[in-house]
Motif scaffolding. Structure first.
Motif, mmCIF file in Angstrom:
data_model
loop_
_atom_site.group_PDB
_atom_site.id
_atom_site.type_symbol
_atom_site.label_atom_id
_atom_site.label_comp_id
_atom_site.label_asym_id
_atom_site.label_seq_id
_atom_site.Cartn_x
_atom_site.Cartn_y
_atom_site.Cartn_z
ATOM 1 N N ASN A 129 0.865 -1.025 -0.071
ATOM 2 C CA ASN A 129 0.036 -0.069 -0.048
ATOM 3 C C ASN A 129 0.754 1.149 0.105
ATOM 4 O O ASN A 129 0.554 2.253 -0.789
ATOM 5 C CB ASN A 129 -1.026 0.152 1.242
ATOM 6 N N GLY B 138 -7.437 -1.975 -6.917
ATOM 7 C CA GLY B 138 -7.560 -2.636 -5.497
ATOM 8 C C GLY B 138 -9.097 -3.128 -5.397
ATOM 9 O O GLY B 138 -10.032 -2.458 -6.024
ATOM 10 N N PHE B 139 -9.171 -3.959 -4.196
ATOM 11 C CA PHE B 139 -10.342 -4.432 -3.860
ATOM 12 C C PHE B 139 -11.039 -4.106 -2.661
ATOM 13 O O PHE B 139 -11.925 -4.225 -1.946
ATOM 14 C CB PHE B 139 -10.672 -5.758 -3.980
ATOM 15 N N GLY B 140 -9.967 -3.507 -1.687
ATOM 16 C CA GLY B 140 -10.578 -2.919 -0.463
ATOM 17 C C GLY B 140 -10.356 -4.046 0.469
ATOM 18 O O GLY B 140 -11.182 -3.963 1.593
ATOM 19 N N LEU C 210 -11.259 2.619 7.105
ATOM 20 C CA LEU C 210 -10.139 2.088 6.482
ATOM 21 C C LEU C 210 -10.078 0.514 6.532
ATOM 22 O O LEU C 210 -9.866 -0.017 5.534
ATOM 23 C CB LEU C 210 -8.824 2.599 6.929
ATOM 24 N N ILE D 189 -4.355 10.269 3.908
ATOM 25 C CA ILE D 189 -5.782 9.773 4.294
ATOM 26 C C ILE D 189 -6.634 10.839 4.948
ATOM 27 O O ILE D 189 -6.052 11.353 6.104
ATOM 28 C CB ILE D 189 -5.838 8.438 4.859
ATOM 29 N N LYS E 147 1.608 1.874 -3.456
ATOM 30 C CA LYS E 147 0.835 1.973 -4.191
ATOM 31 C C LYS E 147 0.263 3.517 -4.239
ATOM 32 O O LYS E 147 -0.066 3.955 -5.114
ATOM 33 C CB LYS E 147 -0.400 1.070 -3.923
ATOM 34 N N TYR E 148 0.152 3.941 -2.920
ATOM 35 C CA TYR E 148 -0.288 5.161 -2.454
ATOM 36 C C TYR E 148 0.728 6.365 -2.326
ATOM 37 O O TYR E 148 0.513 7.421 -1.783
ATOM 38 C CB TYR E 148 -1.141 5.060 -1.426
ATOM 39 N N ASP F 176 5.138 6.371 4.913
ATOM 40 C CA ASP F 176 5.473 6.629 3.603
ATOM 41 C C ASP F 176 5.131 7.926 3.258
ATOM 42 O O ASP F 176 4.662 8.830 4.391
ATOM 43 C CB ASP F 176 4.558 5.862 2.500
ATOM 44 N N PHE G 148 1.267 3.468 9.030
ATOM 45 C CA PHE G 148 0.672 2.486 9.746
ATOM 46 C C PHE G 148 1.427 1.506 10.593
ATOM 47 O O PHE G 148 2.381 1.427 10.532
ATOM 48 C CB PHE G 148 0.022 1.291 8.554
ATOM 49 N N GLY H 21 -7.236 -5.574 1.649
ATOM 50 C CA GLY H 21 -5.995 -5.832 2.120
ATOM 51 C C GLY H 21 -5.977 -5.400 3.493
ATOM 52 O O GLY H 21 -5.534 -6.361 4.608
ATOM 53 N N LEU H 22 -6.276 -4.127 4.030
ATOM 54 C CA LEU H 22 -6.076 -3.567 5.425
ATOM 55 C C LEU H 22 -7.264 -4.566 6.291
ATOM 56 O O LEU H 22 -7.029 -4.951 7.375
ATOM 57 C CB LEU H 22 -6.353 -2.215 5.664
ATOM 58 N N TYR I 221 -13.700 -1.644 1.791
ATOM 59 C CA TYR I 221 -13.791 -0.075 1.842
ATOM 60 C C TYR I 221 -12.566 0.281 0.897
ATOM 61 O O TYR I 221 -11.322 0.036 1.404
ATOM 62 C CB TYR I 221 -13.766 0.457 3.590
ATOM 63 N N ARG I 222 -12.840 1.266 0.196
ATOM 64 C CA ARG I 222 -11.693 2.023 -0.566
ATOM 65 C C ARG I 222 -12.105 3.693 -0.526
ATOM 66 O O ARG I 222 -13.171 3.999 -0.672
ATOM 67 C CB ARG I 222 -11.687 1.574 -1.931
ATOM 68 N N VAL I 223 -11.070 4.311 -0.613
ATOM 69 C CA VAL I 223 -11.065 5.803 -0.145
ATOM 70 C C VAL I 223 -11.471 6.171 -1.928
ATOM 71 O O VAL I 223 -10.840 5.751 -2.599
ATOM 72 C CB VAL I 223 -9.800 6.464 0.391
ATOM 73 N N SER J 282 1.525 8.692 5.433
ATOM 74 C CA SER J 282 0.709 8.020 6.315
ATOM 75 C C SER J 282 1.699 7.202 6.796
ATOM 76 O O SER J 282 2.634 6.773 6.644
ATOM 77 C CB SER J 282 -0.309 7.141 5.781
HETATM 78 P P1 ADP Z 1 -6.993 -1.474 -1.470
HETATM 79 O O1 ADP Z 1 -5.429 -1.012 -1.417
HETATM 80 O O2 ADP Z 1 -6.958 -2.752 -2.347
HETATM 81 O O3 ADP Z 1 -7.993 -0.476 -2.058
HETATM 82 P P2 ADP Z 1 -6.839 -1.750 1.313
HETATM 83 O O4 ADP Z 1 -7.603 -2.263 2.245
HETATM 84 O O5 ADP Z 1 -5.393 -2.174 1.177
HETATM 85 O O6 ADP Z 1 -7.298 -1.892 -0.194
HETATM 86 O O7 ADP Z 1 -6.754 -0.327 1.617
HETATM 87 C C1 ADP Z 1 -8.005 0.355 1.865
HETATM 88 C C2 ADP Z 1 -7.769 1.909 1.422
HETATM 89 O O8 ADP Z 1 -6.972 2.581 2.251
HETATM 90 C C3 ADP Z 1 -7.345 1.982 -0.136
HETATM 91 O O9 ADP Z 1 -8.233 2.073 -0.991
HETATM 92 C C4 ADP Z 1 -6.796 3.413 0.273
HETATM 93 O O10 ADP Z 1 -7.570 4.230 -0.073
HETATM 94 C C5 ADP Z 1 -6.332 3.394 1.530
HETATM 95 N N1 ADP Z 1 -4.950 3.415 1.863
HETATM 96 C C6 ADP Z 1 -4.420 1.953 2.390
HETATM 97 N N2 ADP Z 1 -2.908 2.240 2.607
HETATM 98 C C7 ADP Z 1 -2.641 3.476 2.244
HETATM 99 C C8 ADP Z 1 -1.517 4.639 2.312
HETATM 100 N N3 ADP Z 1 -0.363 4.123 2.735
HETATM 101 N N4 ADP Z 1 -1.537 5.639 1.814
HETATM 102 C C9 ADP Z 1 -2.752 6.172 1.459
HETATM 103 N N5 ADP Z 1 -4.008 5.503 1.587
HETATM 104 C C10 ADP Z 1 -3.812 4.395 1.928
#
Ligand code: ADP
Length: 610
Positions: free
Chosen positions: A515, A573-575, A556, A548, A518-519, A543, A604, A577-578, A561-563, A602
């Motif tokens: 993540n 992404g599918f939301g 989250l 967020i 990715k972000y 990172d 984590f 992972g977290l 859930y996806r932002v 962010s």
């Molecule tokens: P995915 O990445 O597949 O959408 P996740 O459950 O891993 O699903 O993450 C959920 C949401 O949290 C993401 O859609 C993203 O918007 C936000 N997110 C996760 N990690 C980060 C990060 N490091 N920085 C910013 N946003 C994040």
């Protein structure tokens, strides 16, 4: 011997308008008879105990006066002559008034004196006092009028059985929509003909001598329209007869309307809850009792609407109990709401399992101690079965997809090996790219597989002792190969051993680093830190990415859930992972959380007990 019951004596006593008391001297000085004027004087001066015997008078007389009184009585009985005495009753409302007592013996031939007649008179300290008293009286009347006028309530005094309005303050006149001329000096039926209904009720006060209260009295006049509470208080004279009625009226329109609104809101809530088939419950924490609404009782298939906590616990599936307790404890600690799914086992002939979703919140007393928890429940068995079927489907499809993917990876690696052997660089590079994509795909499928396993509760931890730093370093090296675009740094000691499921913790770290990549922008820094704090191992992945928003943070870790923002729109992404990370960490009795600033980056965190 005198006959105290003699009608002649009684008539004589009653006839006298000044206070008269008959004392018997022996064995102790006691009052055997007194007249109404005496009773009135005692009541008026605020006396509670009657002037019965000398031993209960001390609160009335000073010690010196008590001795003088006894001496006077002795003198009268011995000398058989009249004697007078002046005392100052301590409880008298007026400091300037004394009592003059005149004792006369009752002479019965030459027998010793057995009874004394005492007449009582109020005397003023001196003549000048009279004007002073009159002044005080007019002062106190002025004070009374002032109070009457300024009282934030409507007040009036009704005199006699005709209910003539004697006083009325501005507030009450305003309520009535009348001026003084229209009411003062007039009987109620003329002054306020609209109160015809209440008249006999008010007049009854003269007989019953009891106050009455009319609650939520609806008044509609051209100037005031609303609800009032009316208090009718009898005012008595010296003879305990009701001569006037004090009326106090308070505007309670706001309270009544609020009550009505509340009832309406309650009705709406009930309709909404009925429509959504939702039940409600309430736990009294001191009594350890649960009160269920009709629908909640129906969901639990109980015959009664009360349940003690232990009874309720015994119905909950053992595996869910810990989850429920944890959820509620956390909500109590953070003072927020909880929303938990669990399964119950119904006993008896209806023995079956049901899925329940419950949400609630605690209410605290002034010392911050929770006193009760209230919430709603929903029977989600049907949805849950659908979900289970869907999860089974996902898990089956994921499995089916994984098998060819695994062989595909194997073939690619074989080909890569072959091309490397013959130094054919181009196909080897292409195959490396295919490999990266295959790994991504495998990770995604793993994600889905994990969700369905988690949902069905089939995920089991396989705990071993391992060096977490080593695991983090291995994952970091692998990631650097797949995503050379970012700078990844590991900060921490060489070794930290934990007892955990290595694969699953590896998944969590992979997800967080994935993540972070990715972000955030290419060439930005990702820092992974490990430290020990209060017997917990804390890992953080920081990172310099998009960050967020505060609002999104709470959701989250929810499944799917996806932002939604222009920044995340193009990122796949599918939301899940977290969500998986949170479940895995929770099952290790750890915690996962995030700190973030929009546009800045962010961090984590997760912690594991050592
Ligand atoms: P995915 O990445 O597949 O959408 P996740 O459950 O891993 O699903 O993450 C959920 C949401 O949290 C993401 O859609 C993203 O918007 C936000 N997110 C996760 N990690 C980060 C990060 N490091 N920085 C910013 N946003 C994040």
């Amino acid at each position: 011997m005198i006959d105290l019951a003699s009608p002649f004596l009684k008539a004589l006593l009653k006839h006298s308008t000044s206070p008269v008391v008959i004392f018997k001297i022996k064995p102790i000085l006691v009052v055997v008879e007194y007249n109404d004027a005496y009773q009135a004087l005692i009541t008026r001066s605020g006396g509670k105990s009657k002037f019965y015997d000398i031993d209960i008078i001390p609160n009335l007389l000073s010690d010196d006066e008590k001795i003088t009184l006894i001496k006077t009585v002795q003198k009268v009985s011995e000398s058989k002559t009249k004697q007078a005495l002046i005392i100052h009753p301590i409880y008298s409302n007026s400091p300037n008034v004394n009592w003059e007592l005149e004792f006369s013996p009752v002479l019965q031939s030459d027998r010793p004196v057995e009874y004394l007649i005492c007449s009582l008179k109020e005397v003023l300290n001196d003549e000048h006092e009279l004007s002073h008293i009159l002044f005080e009286l007019s002062e106190s009347e002025a004070r009374f009028r002032g109070f009457f006028e300024q009282a934030p309530l409507g007040m009036c005094v009704l005199k006699g059985i005709e209910l003539i309005t004697e006083y009325a303050n501005d507030n009450i006149l305003k309520l009535w929509g009348k001026n003084r001329k229209e009411v003062i000096g007039l009987p109620l039926e003329k002054a306020r003909p609209e109160l015809e209904m209440q008249q006999s009720l008010i007049k009854d006060i003269f007989k019953n001598k009891q106050p009455i209260t009319i609650n939520e009295l609806k008044l509609s006049t051209p100037v005031s329209d609303g609800y009032f509470i009316a208090l009718y208080e009898p005012l008595k004279n010296d003879k305990n007869e009701v001569t006037r009625i004090l009326v106090i009226i308070k505007d309670i329109t706001e309270q009544v309307n609020f009550k009505k609104e509340l009832l309406k809101a309650k009705d709406i809530l009930k309709i909404a809850m009925d429509a959504s088939e939702m039940g409600s419950w309430n736990i009294d924490l001191s009594q350890k009792q649960i009160l269920l609404s009709e629908r909640a009782q129906h969901i639990y298939e109980l015959e009664h609407n009360r349940l003690n906590i232990d009874e309720a616990k015994s119905m909950i599936r053992a595996e869910d109990m810990a989850k429920l307790t944890r959820g509620i404890t956390r909500a109590l600690h953070n003072r927020d709401a909880f929303n938990i799914e669990y399964q119950i086992n119904l006993k008896g002939i209806n023995a079956k399992r049901k899925w329940i979703r419950t949400a609630g919140k605690a209410y605290y007393n002034e010392e911050g101690k929770p006193i009760y928890i209230a919430g709603a429940i929903l029977d989600i068995t049907e949805n849950k079965h659908d979900e289970i079927r869907k999860n089974d489907f996902i898990s089956m499809v994921s499995h089916e997809l994984k098998t060819p993917l695994t062989s595909l990876s194997a073939y690619v690696q074989l080909l890569q090996h072959k091309f490397k052997e013959i130094d054919n660089v181009f196909p080897a590079q292409i195959l490396e790219k295919i490999n990266v994509q295959l790994k991504k795909m495998a990770l995604m499928i793993d994600g889905f597989l994990n969700v369905s396993l988690l949902e069905s509760g089939k995920i089991l931890l396989n705990k071993t002792n391992f060096n977490l730093i080593e695991l983090i370093k291995t994952i970091t090296e692998e990631t650097k190969m797949v995503s050379p675009s970012h700078f990844i740094q590991v900060i921490g000691p060489e070794k930290i051993f934990v007892n955990a499921d290595m694969d699953k913790i590896g998944n969590v770290i992979n997800n967080l680093i994935g993540n972070a990549i990715k972000y955030s922008k290419k060439e930005s820094l990702i820092a992974i830190k490990c430290e020990i704090k209060n017997n917990y191992l804390v890992v953080s992945v920081e990172d310099e990415g998009i960050g967020i928003r505060e609002n999104d943070i709470t959701r989250l870790f929810d499944r799917f859930y996806r932002v939604e923002s222009p920044d995340t729109k193009t990122i796949a992404g599918f939301g899940v992972g977290l969500y998986i990370c949170a479940e895995v960490i929770e099952r290790h009795q750890g915690k996962i959380w995030v700190e973030s600033r929009l546009g800045k980056g962010s961090t984590f965190y997760f912690s594991l007990p050592l």
